[in-house]
Write an enzyme that holds these catalytic residues in place. Structure first.
Site, PDB file in Angstrom:
ATOM      1  N   LEU A  17       0.614  -1.496  -0.073  1.00  0.00           N
ATOM      2  CA  LEU A  17      -0.184  -0.209   0.239  1.00  0.00           C
ATOM      3  C   LEU A  17       1.452   0.838   0.058  1.00  0.00           C
ATOM      4  CD1 LEU A  17      -2.599  -1.283   2.546  1.00  0.00           C
ATOM      5  CD2 LEU A  17      -1.950  -1.900   0.370  1.00  0.00           C
ATOM      6  N   ARG A  24       2.037  14.536   6.712  1.00  0.00           N
ATOM      7  CA  ARG A  24       2.602  14.549   7.221  1.00  0.00           C
ATOM      8  C   ARG A  24       3.864  15.327   6.837  1.00  0.00           C
ATOM      9  NH1 ARG A  24       0.749  10.657  11.743  1.00  0.00           N
ATOM     10  NH2 ARG A  24      -0.117   9.722  10.050  1.00  0.00           N
ATOM     11  N   GLY A  84      -9.183   4.646   2.614  1.00  0.00           N
ATOM     12  CA  GLY A  84      -7.741   3.619   4.088  1.00  0.00           C
ATOM     13  C   GLY A  84      -7.161   2.403   3.718  1.00  0.00           C
ATOM     14  N   GLY A 149      -1.321   1.365  15.926  1.00  0.00           N
ATOM     15  CA  GLY A 149      -2.855   0.673  16.424  1.00  0.00           C
ATOM     16  C   GLY A 149      -2.375  -0.770  16.955  1.00  0.00           C
ATOM     17  N   ASN A 236       5.752   8.717   8.561  1.00  0.00           N
ATOM     18  CA  ASN A 236       5.106   9.975   8.640  1.00  0.00           C
ATOM     19  C   ASN A 236       5.353  11.202   8.765  1.00  0.00           C
ATOM     20  OD1 ASN A 236       2.592   7.562   8.793  1.00  0.00           O
ATOM     21  ND2 ASN A 236       3.079   7.384  10.954  1.00  0.00           N
ATOM     22  N   ARG A 341      35.260  13.964 -12.680  1.00  0.00           N
ATOM     23  CA  ARG A 341      34.339  13.927 -12.780  1.00  0.00           C
ATOM     24  C   ARG A 341      33.871  13.065 -13.935  1.00  0.00           C
ATOM     25  NH1 ARG A 341      31.855  18.395 -15.530  1.00  0.00           N
ATOM     26  NH2 ARG A 341      33.336  20.521 -15.756  1.00  0.00           N
TER      27      ARG A 341
HETATM   28  C1  UD1 Z   1      -1.775   0.947  10.195  1.00  0.00           C
HETATM   29  C2  UD1 Z   1      -3.034   0.878  10.224  1.00  0.00           C
HETATM   30  C3  UD1 Z   1      -2.465   0.642  12.143  1.00  0.00           C
HETATM   31  C4  UD1 Z   1      -0.706  -0.010  12.274  1.00  0.00           C
HETATM   32  C5  UD1 Z   1       0.046   1.366  10.967  1.00  0.00           C
HETATM   33  C6  UD1 Z   1       1.349   0.733  11.179  1.00  0.00           C
HETATM   34  C7  UD1 Z   1      -4.820   0.972   9.261  1.00  0.00           C
HETATM   35  C8  UD1 Z   1      -6.547   1.001   9.540  1.00  0.00           C
HETATM   36  N1  UD1 Z   1      -4.073   0.954  10.450  1.00  0.00           N
HETATM   37  O1  UD1 Z   1      -2.394   2.814  10.452  1.00  0.00           O
HETATM   38  O2  UD1 Z   1      -3.621   0.193  12.995  1.00  0.00           O
HETATM   39  O3  UD1 Z   1      -0.845   0.113  13.794  1.00  0.00           O
HETATM   40  O4  UD1 Z   1      -0.516   1.731   9.529  1.00  0.00           O
HETATM   41  O5  UD1 Z   1       2.369   1.765  10.677  1.00  0.00           O
HETATM   42  O6  UD1 Z   1      -4.458   0.219   8.740  1.00  0.00           O
HETATM   43  N2  UD1 Z   1      -2.505   3.434   2.654  1.00  0.00           N
HETATM   44  C9  UD1 Z   1      -3.478   3.491   1.465  1.00  0.00           C
HETATM   45  N3  UD1 Z   1      -4.917   3.893   0.631  1.00  0.00           N
HETATM   46  C10 UD1 Z   1      -5.270   4.296   1.647  1.00  0.00           C
HETATM   47  C11 UD1 Z   1      -4.777   4.249   2.486  1.00  0.00           C
HETATM   48  C12 UD1 Z   1      -3.322   4.252   2.686  1.00  0.00           C
HETATM   49  O7  UD1 Z   1      -2.563   3.315   0.149  1.00  0.00           O
HETATM   50  O8  UD1 Z   1      -6.538   4.865   1.631  1.00  0.00           O
HETATM   51  C13 UD1 Z   1      -1.354   3.293   2.532  1.00  0.00           C
HETATM   52  C14 UD1 Z   1      -0.238   4.363   2.776  1.00  0.00           C
HETATM   53  O9  UD1 Z   1      -0.248   4.941   1.457  1.00  0.00           O
HETATM   54  C15 UD1 Z   1       0.470   3.886   4.238  1.00  0.00           C
HETATM   55  C16 UD1 Z   1      -0.416   2.375   4.061  1.00  0.00           C
HETATM   56  O10 UD1 Z   1      -1.488   2.685   3.547  1.00  0.00           O
HETATM   57  O11 UD1 Z   1       2.139   3.763   3.377  1.00  0.00           O
HETATM   58  C17 UD1 Z   1      -0.824   2.799   5.660  1.00  0.00           C
HETATM   59  O12 UD1 Z   1      -1.263   4.028   5.682  1.00  0.00           O
HETATM   60  P1  UD1 Z   1      -2.063   5.145   7.398  1.00  0.00           P
HETATM   61  O13 UD1 Z   1      -2.629   6.152   6.746  1.00  0.00           O
HETATM   62  O14 UD1 Z   1      -0.493   5.647   6.854  1.00  0.00           O
HETATM   63  O15 UD1 Z   1      -1.848   4.241   8.346  1.00  0.00           O
HETATM   64  P2  UD1 Z   1      -1.594   3.744  10.099  1.00  0.00           P
HETATM   65  O16 UD1 Z   1      -2.732   5.785  10.478  1.00  0.00           O
HETATM   66  O17 UD1 Z   1      -0.179   4.183  10.366  1.00  0.00           O
HETATM   67 CA    CA Z   2       1.641   5.563   8.790  1.00  0.00          CA
END
Ligand code: UD1
Ligand code: CA
Length: 456
Positions: A17, A24, A84, A149, A236, A341
């Site tokens: 993902l 941030r 999400g 989480g 982050n 270089r």
């Molecule tokens: C997430 C977990 C949390 C865990 C943490 C570890 C969930 C709901 N929560 O939280 O339990 O402790 O990671 O780092 O999964 N992303 C997408 N599409 C989206 C949303 C996110 O591709 O719609 C990707 C982001 O780019 C990122 C990753 O998913 O690489 C995690 O997303 P992020 O929003 O950072 O989740 P956390 O709040 O950190």
């Molecule tokens: Ca994260």
């Protein structure tokens, strides 16, 4: 805990993902493209998956990432709106043909310190096709406060994951976190993903809700505890980015030190992945080495040096200098304060001294340019000496021109070589010569413009 595998091997595919906007970071660059030690974060996650033997990988991306996917060698699946982590996984699954009894590993692209062991661990813990588990997930103990989480257990068993923004004070006090690395039974994941809802504080579809879903259906969730919380550090913001870089750099230095390289101060030495450094080479502080550089044995590199796409032979000494896209032979000495270089090539035993710049030039064995020179687009034969302050005037305002210097030539101090020009073997230029015409072999010239001197 690994379950005895009963059924046949699973086909293991991964979803990474990486579509989140990474607000941030406060950056025009997508988060997973921010670099640590010379590679984008995403590159490390993909490398860890591949070295765990997982080669079928898709990456969930946003539109800004689309044009950069080629360099990573994985299929990008566009998640147009970031609703999400659960929605991201649904989006990917919709593009992936279902495989019977498959395993789907899910990882987050902002976790560059993850290693292949964690992936192997969860895939092994999920067990072969037909095992009772629907999910193996990495959990980690982490100092509070944390924005990860929380893992809520009932007795020994994982019951659910609660996100920080949805947690009660009692849940926030839990020190076991969800790392965000999972191995799912594919069918169980597809079923649960279809049931996700966004009734939470962030109005997002949480992938983590699959856990409570499995538990309520009586399916097994196997937690695998990570040994080191740094391995699952999620980046982050730029403070965490710097922390990850420091950790990665420490690992890179440690690996080379174990292979026989002396690094005087690893915290002041900046390495990248995929470098080769020979035994008994010593690296002094404030030195950065990158871009697939290869360094031989028994060299001295630094202090205060930068090597990028550099190839260095054995026994070379490079001090307080910069070498970019250039090749250096054995026993060469460079610096202090030299700059190589543009595909410069130095043969064995060349000496480049202080304040010498060499660009796109070939210097044969034993050439010396010890002080204050610019050598650009030049070819210099064996044993020639370039006097202090020599300049190749290679640019005529329109194009770059070549300077050719033969063997055993003596170029006097402060000579200007107005290219294109050739100085023959054994020739000599006097101090402050301005050489505008070719000098035949053996001839001695001086003056501005340089003219032949009377024979001795
Ligand atoms: C997430 C977990 C949390 C865990 C943490 C570890 C969930 C709901 N929560 O939280 O339990 O402790 O990671 O780092 O999964 N992303 C997408 N599409 C989206 C949303 C996110 O591709 O719609 C990707 C982001 O780019 C990122 C990753 O998913 O690489 C995690 O997303 P992020 O929003 O950072 O989740 P956390 O709040 O950190
Ligand atoms: Ca994260």
């Amino acid at each position: 805990m690994t379950r005895a595998s009963t059924g046949p091997q699973r086909r293991v595919r991964a979803i990474v993902l990486a579509a989140g906007k990474g607000t941030r970071m406060k950056s025009a660059t997508p988060k997973v493209l921010h670099e640590i030690c010379g590679r984008p974060m995403l590159w490390y996650v993909l490398r860890a998956l591949r070295s765990a033997g997982i080669t079928e990988i898709v990456t969930v991306i946003n539109d800004e990432l689309q044009e950069r996917m080629d360099e990573f060698g994985v299929q990008g699946i566009l998640q147009a709106e970031q609703l999400g982590t659960g929605h991201a996984v649904q989006t990917a699954l919709a593009q992936m043909p279902a495989a019977d009894g498959g395993c789907i590993v899910v990882a987050y692209g902002d976790m560059p310190l993850v290693n292949d062991e964690l992936f192997r661990g969860i895939v092994g813990s999920l067990g072969a096709n037909g095992s009772a588990a629907s999910l193996a997930m990495v959990t980690v103990r982490m100092p509070l406060p944390s924005n990860f989480g929380r893992v809520v257990r009932r007795g020994h068993d994982v019951e659910r994951i609660v996100e920080v923004r949805d947690a009660t004070p009692a849940e926030l006090a839990i020190e076991e976190m969800n790392a965000g690395i999972y191995a799912y039974d594919e069918q169980a994941l597809r079923d649960a993903a279809g049931r996700l809802r966004n009734d939470n504080a962030q109005r997002e579809y949480y992938l983590t809700d699959t856990i409570a879903d499995f538990v309520s259906a009586g399916k097994r969730v196997v937690p695998v505890m990570a040994t080191d919380h740094l391995h699952v550090l999620g980046i982050n913001d730029r403070v965490e980015l710097a922390r990850a870089r420091r950790e990665m750099n420490e690992r890179l230095c440690a690996q080379h030190m174990r292979d026989g390289v002396t690094i005087v101060d690893p915290q002041a030495t900046y390495l990248e992945p995929e470098l080769e450094i020979g035994r008994d080479t010593v690296i002094y502080p404030n030195t950065a080495i990158g871009r697939l550089s290869r360094i031989g044995e028994g060299c001295v590199i630094g202090p205060n040096s930068r090597l990028s796409a550099a190839t260095i032979g054995n026994g070379a000494a490079i001090r307080e200098s910069v070498i970019i896209e250039s090749t250096v032979g054995n026993d060469v000495t460079i610096g202090p304060f030299a700059h190589l270089r543009g595909n410069t090539q130095l043969a064995d035993g060349v000496h480049i001294g202080n304040f010498v710049e060499v660009k796109n030039s070939k210097l044969a064995r034993g050439v010396k340019a010890s002080h204050l020179s610019y050598l650009g687009d030049a070819e210099i034969g064996e044993g020639s000496n370039i006097g202090a302050g020599t300049i190749t005037c290679n640019f005529d305002g329109v194009r770059k021109n070549k300077t050719t210097i033969g063997r055993n030539v003596s170029i006097g101090s402060n000579t200007s070589l107005v290219a294109p020009v050739t100085v023959g073997d054994g020739a000599l230029t006097g101090a402050s010569s301005v050489v505008t015409r070719d000098v035949p072999p053996g001839e001695r010239v001086a003056g501005n413009p340089a003219r032949p001197l009377p024979k001795k």
